[in-house]
Design an enzyme around this catalytic site. Structure first.
Site, short mmCIF file in Angstrom:
data_model
loop_
_atom_site.label_atom_id
_atom_site.label_comp_id
_atom_site.label_asym_id
_atom_site.label_seq_id
_atom_site.Cartn_x
_atom_site.Cartn_y
_atom_site.Cartn_z
N CYS A 138 7.92 27.00 13.36
CA CYS A 138 6.59 26.98 12.74
C CYS A 138 6.51 28.03 11.62
CB CYS A 138 5.48 27.15 13.79
SG CYS A 138 3.85 26.65 13.17
N HIS A 171 6.71 22.85 17.73
CA HIS A 171 6.84 23.89 18.75
C HIS A 171 7.47 23.36 20.04
CE1 HIS A 171 4.48 27.20 16.94
NE2 HIS A 171 3.71 26.25 16.42
N GLU A 184 8.73 25.17 22.21
CA GLU A 184 8.44 26.20 23.22
C GLU A 184 7.04 26.07 23.82
OE1 GLU A 184 6.70 28.18 19.54
OE2 GLU A 184 8.11 26.58 20.06
#
Length: 229
Positions: free
Chosen positions: A92, A179, A181
């Protein structure tokens, strides 16, 4: 053991961090064991020596790479100095910072907010992308985008909304706009808390999309294999 520096460029809202952890914790959960992680708060002026680590991960942030805060300029300088001395992974804001530092351009996109579960075409066949996939779906949360890629970067992922959703430089630097994660629970809570900044209808669609299956585990494996190469 593979040594990983995590350049922490931002933090989740405190109430969400208390439940879901901070960004370094999310990466530790995504990537699993076999790594020795050390976190550096770059906004506080903490910078790793690239040659002391096997790789570095640059996290997301609410900041924009075009802003004038001193630490952002220092981060761009660090990326340029680190390139070729350690493996780099940007996510990001980290993706945008790598692109900006290495010759691309980032802007607040006229397309508006990208939130929810986004789907991307895989357009490059990399040795660490196993198992192979033609498309992937992972959570997104951004307004800014890479609008011009560095000339020496190749595109890994794309969509109509995010044409430069994944980039690679040589065999030692990669970055992703979305993302992997973010768990669906965290992405849902983060997006739902932004009704004051994002069109509520878009928020509702984004939250609903996050109920579907995603490819976080596969992309996490890709990154893990890249870091371990």
């Amino acid at each position: 053991m593979t040594r990983i520096a995590i350049l922490e460029t931002g933090a989740p809202p405190p109430a969400l961090a208390a439940v879901h952890g901070d960004y370094p914790a999310m990466f530790r959960d995504l990537l699993g064991g076999g790594f020795a992680f050390e976190t550096f708060d770059v906004q506080a002026g903490e910078w790793p020596d690239p040659e002391s680590f096997d790789a570095a991960i640059l996290t997301g942030s609410a900041a924009g790479v075009y802003e004038t805060d001193a630490w952002i300029g220092e981060l761009l300088d660090w990326i340029r100095a680190a390139k070729g001395r350690t493996r780099l992974v940007g996510i990001c804001f980290g993706h945008q910072a790598m692109a900006e530092a290495l010759g691309g351009r980032v802007e607040k996109s006229e397309r508006g907010w990208g939130v929810g579960l986004h789907r991307f075409d895989v357009v490059s066949d990399e040795p660490w992308m196993t198992p192979a996939a033609a498309k992937i779906a992972i959570p997104a949360s951004h307004q800014d985008q890479v609008v011009e890629k560095p000339v020496d970067a190749r595109v890994l992922l794309r969509s109509d909304f995010t044409p430069f959703a994944g980039l690679a430089w040589g065999d030692d630097a990669i970055s992703f706009q979305a993302h992997p994660e973010f768990t669906p629970a965290f992405a849902t809570a983060l997006t739902a808390g932004r009704h004051d900044r994002i069109d509520p209808a878009l928020v509702d669609r984004a939250v609903d999309s996050l109920k579907g299956p995603d490819d976080r585990a596969m992309v996490g494996r890709w990154i893990r294999d890249f870091l371990s190469a």
